[in-house]
Motif scaffolding. Structure first.
Motif, PDB file in Angstrom:
ATOM      1  N   HIS A  38       0.838  -1.193   0.000  1.00 11.93           N
ATOM      2  CA  HIS A  38       0.000   0.000   0.000  1.00 11.93           C
ATOM      3  C   HIS A  38       0.875   1.247   0.000  1.00 11.93           C
ATOM      4  O   HIS A  38       0.374   2.360  -0.018  1.00 11.93           O
ATOM      5  CB  HIS A  38      -0.956  -0.011   1.196  1.00 11.93           C
ATOM      6  CG  HIS A  38      -0.242   0.114   2.496  1.00 11.93           C
ATOM      7  ND1 HIS A  38       0.224  -0.977   3.180  1.00 11.93           N
ATOM      8  CD2 HIS A  38       0.124   1.196   3.201  1.00 11.93           C
ATOM      9  CE1 HIS A  38       0.838  -0.557   4.266  1.00 11.93           C
ATOM     10  NE2 HIS A  38       0.805   0.748   4.306  1.00 11.93           N
ATOM     11  N   LEU A  74       3.260   3.608  -1.871  1.00  7.21           N
ATOM     12  CA  LEU A  74       3.657   3.938  -3.242  1.00  7.21           C
ATOM     13  C   LEU A  74       5.157   4.115  -3.380  1.00  7.21           C
ATOM     14  O   LEU A  74       5.734   3.784  -4.414  1.00  7.21           O
ATOM     15  CB  LEU A  74       2.963   5.226  -3.693  1.00  7.21           C
ATOM     16  CG  LEU A  74       1.473   5.174  -3.978  1.00  7.21           C
ATOM     17  CD1 LEU A  74       1.053   6.455  -4.680  1.00  7.21           C
ATOM     18  CD2 LEU A  74       1.107   3.966  -4.813  1.00  7.21           C
ATOM     19  N   ALA A  75       5.804   4.659  -2.354  1.00  5.42           N
ATOM     20  CA  ALA A  75       7.247   4.876  -2.449  1.00  5.42           C
ATOM     21  C   ALA A  75       7.974   3.534  -2.528  1.00  5.42           C
ATOM     22  O   ALA A  75       8.951   3.395  -3.268  1.00  5.42           O
ATOM     23  CB  ALA A  75       7.741   5.689  -1.252  1.00  5.42           C
ATOM     24  N   VAL A  76       7.498   2.556  -1.793  1.00  2.00           N
ATOM     25  CA  VAL A  76       8.104   1.219  -1.829  1.00  2.00           C
ATOM     26  C   VAL A  76       7.924   0.615  -3.223  1.00  2.00           C
ATOM     27  O   VAL A  76       8.854   0.056  -3.812  1.00  2.00           O
ATOM     28  CB  VAL A  76       7.471   0.305  -0.752  1.00  2.00           C
ATOM     29  CG1 VAL A  76       7.833  -1.155  -0.988  1.00  2.00           C
ATOM     30  CG2 VAL A  76       7.916   0.743   0.640  1.00  2.00           C
ATOM     31  N   ALA A 104       7.385   2.241  -6.066  1.00  5.81           N
ATOM     32  CA  ALA A 104       8.190   2.975  -7.048  1.00  5.81           C
ATOM     33  C   ALA A 104       9.653   2.551  -6.960  1.00  5.81           C
ATOM     34  O   ALA A 104      10.365   2.503  -7.957  1.00  5.81           O
ATOM     35  CB  ALA A 104       8.071   4.487  -6.807  1.00  5.81           C
ATOM     36  N   HIS A 105      10.089   2.225  -5.743  1.00  8.07           N
ATOM     37  CA  HIS A 105      11.492   1.856  -5.550  1.00  8.07           C
ATOM     38  C   HIS A 105      11.841   0.546  -6.259  1.00  8.07           C
ATOM     39  O   HIS A 105      12.908   0.417  -6.833  1.00  8.07           O
ATOM     40  CB  HIS A 105      11.790   1.750  -4.055  1.00  8.07           C
ATOM     41  CG  HIS A 105      13.224   1.446  -3.757  1.00  8.07           C
ATOM     42  ND1 HIS A 105      14.223   2.371  -3.913  1.00  8.07           N
ATOM     43  CD2 HIS A 105      13.834   0.306  -3.347  1.00  8.07           C
ATOM     44  CE1 HIS A 105      15.381   1.820  -3.609  1.00  8.07           C
ATOM     45  NE2 HIS A 105      15.175   0.568  -3.260  1.00  8.07           N
ATOM     46  N   ARG A 142       6.045   8.534 -10.418  1.00 11.41           N
ATOM     47  CA  ARG A 142       6.845   9.531  -9.702  1.00 11.41           C
ATOM     48  C   ARG A 142       6.464  10.941 -10.126  1.00 11.41           C
ATOM     49  O   ARG A 142       6.456  11.865  -9.325  1.00 11.41           O
ATOM     50  CB  ARG A 142       8.329   9.309  -9.976  1.00 11.41           C
ATOM     51  CG  ARG A 142       8.896   8.066  -9.295  1.00 11.41           C
ATOM     52  CD  ARG A 142      10.408   8.091  -9.334  1.00 11.41           C
ATOM     53  NE  ARG A 142      11.009   6.829  -8.940  1.00 11.41           N
ATOM     54  CZ  ARG A 142      11.214   6.455  -7.671  1.00 11.41           C
ATOM     55  NH1 ARG A 142      10.831   7.242  -6.683  1.00 11.41           N
ATOM     56  NH2 ARG A 142      11.771   5.290  -7.398  1.00 11.41           N
ATOM     57  N   SER A 156       0.544  10.277  -0.544  1.00  9.85           N
ATOM     58  CA  SER A 156       1.924   9.879  -0.359  1.00  9.85           C
ATOM     59  C   SER A 156       2.852  11.099  -0.400  1.00  9.85           C
ATOM     60  O   SER A 156       3.771  11.232   0.413  1.00  9.85           O
ATOM     61  CB  SER A 156       2.265   8.875  -1.453  1.00  9.85           C
ATOM     62  OG  SER A 156       3.560   8.414  -1.300  1.00  9.85           O
TER      63      SER A 156
END
Ligand SMILES: Nc1ncnc2c1ncn2[C@@H]1O[C@H](COP(=O)(O)OP(=O)(O)O)[C@@H](O)[C@H]1O
Ligand SMILES: Nc1ncnc2c1ncn2[C@@H]1O[C@H](COP(=O)(O)OP(=O)(O)O)[C@@H](O)[C@H]1O
Ligand SMILES: [Mg+2]
Ligand SMILES: [Mg+2]
Lengths: 287, 245
Positions: free
Chosen positions: B193, B195-197, B199-200, B223, B239
């Motif tokens: 859940h 988004l940064a994870v 996108a990474h 991004r 986020s």
């Protein structure tokens, strides 16, 4: 006994709080010399799991088990000295002047009593309301936590409510006695991002409009700084640094910086995430 | 490598997946995001054979799958869950936990593979004879990853693998997953859940809502906030709001 709080005195004062747990295998120093004060404001307590956040909150509510040894130079709520208060005084604080919201409403709500009845019960414990009045007041509280169909939720059992809805009911129940301080211990960690933001915005609004103080405990640094005025960062039972939430990005302690730097970012690409290097010096007693 | 078309799942009256379709190329990591209850885990569980009542098409490595999975499938595909505590047997040592998949798949070199697997996920040798409760949360998740990888699968299904971890430990586990993926050319589906994870780790992702995929986009669009669906834009706004705080 209960004299008025002097002007300018904070609602909560904690100085040099220590909590030890003894067991067969030795002593755990869960909290080691923590100090902070809370006025009519929002204080965030952040840090990794096991750093002593919950134990600190529980010490303030007198909710630690018998195996805990609690010491402090000052541990005060209003004019009540928590270390020397009677059980009766403490009951007056808990679920009265201090409200506690925990991570999972499933453990805090009674599964066989409807949401409305639980709120009404909380109301009647603190004021002399008739059944009818308590029901109306419960309905009003459900509305105040922005539940769209309070009637349905009023008659629902906890298992019939979603996580976010259960948390709203929990908050309504905590508001019943009009507390002065709300302690929210990971109140949204079991919820997903969108519900999390809704619940925190609700808490923020209620705290502001009712002039309550808030102690928001969480492992989520960005989240806490978004919703609090000040942040205390805990590591291994101590506060490493305390700073205005707005200055978090200017944090100076290597631990705080380390926690911020190891977060993946949505806006900028990071090939590899920084990992936290734990400096043994962080463990040294600070006070 | 993974081809899912018109996947539909119902639990009694609850219509949980409604025509989910996406493809994942070999070596790619594909993300699934969306609010809880949107059906992300159900997608993974249907692929893994943990949900058996579904309609539509699921193919892995070119082979269409039925309701049941055979042993060969689990050599190819493994899954890691959110809660490393719940997914590891509390009364089994790490050694035993790691031996089981090797025995199932007829490997006879457990004594060589187990130390190597522990090293690969950066666990100390001493961890081999410990029980799950004697390990930290991050170490337990490393054990779960080691177990998933020990029989050399080519596909890894990751369901919120870092959601229960501190951010410091999350960073270590995400780096580990990135390294292992590069070293082994794994194909992954990552549910999160965060988004940064996503996108990474992911080059592409799908956004789910109410059992449907409402949008598919790539990392750069995510991004940059170039999203068409309002739900995706909501998630991105939330986020960013936290990142900028
Ligand atoms: N009832 C207890 N008995 C023994 N140790 C405890 C107890 N409660 C907490 N601890 C220990 O105290 C430390 C701090 O715990 P806690 O305050 O819950 O951490 P967190 O920052 O995650 O909230 C941990 O090492 C924990 O294991
Ligand atoms: N075994 C099951 N039986 C009945 N309903 C289920 C089962 N598993 C999941 N569901 C329901 O399916 C929906 C989607 O769940 P899930 O795939 O776990 O969502 P997510 O992983 O996105 O949070 C939810 O409404 C959930 O309650
Ligand atoms: Mg805690
Ligand atoms: Mg899920």
């Amino acid at each position: 006994m209960s004299t008025a709080l002097l002007a300018g005195e904070p609602l909560v004062a904690v100085r040099n709080l220590h909590v030890d747990f003894s067991s067969a295998t030795g002593v755990t120093q869960a909290v080691r010399g923590v100090s902070f004060a809370i006025g009519r404001e929002k204080l965030g307590i952040v840090g990794e799991s096991g750093s002593g956040k919950s134990v600190t909150g529980r010490a303030l509510m007198g909710l630690l088990p018998g195996s805990a040894r609690v010491r402090a130079d000052v541990l005060r709520f209003g004019t009540t000295d928590i270390l020397h208060a009677s059980e009766r005084e403490m009951r007056g604080l808990r679920g009265g002047r201090i409200g506690l919201i925990l991570q999972d409403p499933k453990y805090s709500l009674n599964p066989v009593v409807t949401a409305g009845a639980q709120i009404a019960e909380a109301l009647r414990a603190h004021s002399r309301l008739g059944r009818r009045e308590a029901r109306d007041a419960a309905m009003a509280l459900l509305e105040s936590v922005q539940i769209r169909d309070p009637r349905r939720v009023h008659d629902a059992y906890p298992h019939e409510l979603s996580g976010g809805m259960g948390q709203r009911v929990m908050i309504a129940m905590m508001l019943a006695p009009n507390p002065e301080l709300l302690i929210a211990d990971e109140p949204t960690s079991a919820l997903d991002a969108s519900v999390q933001a809704e619940i925190l915005r609700l808490i923020e609004e209620l705290v502001d409009s009712r002039g309550m103080a808030l102690m928001l405990i969480s492992h989520d640094l960005p989240l806490v700084s978004r919703f609090c005025d000040r942040v205390a960062v805990m590591y291994a039972g101590q506060v490493m640094e305390e700073l205005p939430a707005a200055d978090l990005h200017r944090a100076t302690h290597a631990y705080t910086r380390g926690l911020l730097e190891c977060l993946p970012s949505l806006s900028e690409k990071r090939e590899r995430l920084a990992t936290l290097r734990r400096d043994p010096a962080w463990l040294a007693p600070r006070s | 490598m993974i081809d899912i078309r018109d996947l539909d799942v119902r639990f009694a009256a609850n219509h949980v997946l409604r025509g989910v379709s996406f493809r994942v190329a070999p070596g790619e990591t594909f993300g699934l995001v969306g609010e809880s209850g949107s059906g992300k885990s159900t997608v993974l569980r249907a692929v893994a054979g943990l949900v058996t009542e579904w309609t539509g098409r699921i193919a892995v490595d070119g082979k269409p799958l039925g309701g049941k999975r055979d042993r060969a499938f689990y050599r190819l595909v493994q899954m890691v869950f959110q809660d490393p505590y719940g997914s590891l047997h509390p009364r089994q040592t790490v050694d035993r936990i790691l031996s089981e998949p090797l025995a199932v798949h007829g490997f006879t070199d457990a004594d060589a593979r187990i130390p190597r697997a522990l090293e690969e996920v950066a666990l100390p040798r001493a961890a081999r004879f410990r029980y799950p409760h004697q390990l930290s949360g991050g170490q337990r998740q490393r054990v779960a990853i080691a177990r998933a990888l020990i029989a050399d699968p080519r596909v890894l299904l990751l369901d919120e693998p870092t959601s229960a971890l501190d951010v410091s430990v999350q960073a270590e586990v995400l780096n580990l997953l990135a390294d292992l993926r590069a070293a082994r050319g794994l194909t992954c589906i990552l549910v999160s859940h965060n988004l940064a994870v996503v996108a990474h780790l992911c080059g592409r992702l799908a956004v789910m809502q109410g059992g449907r995929i409402v949008e598919e986009l790539d990392e750069a669009s995510l991004r940059a906030g170039r999203a068409a669906h309002p739900h995706t834009r909501d998630l991105i706004r939330l986020s960013r709001d936290l990142e900028e705080a």
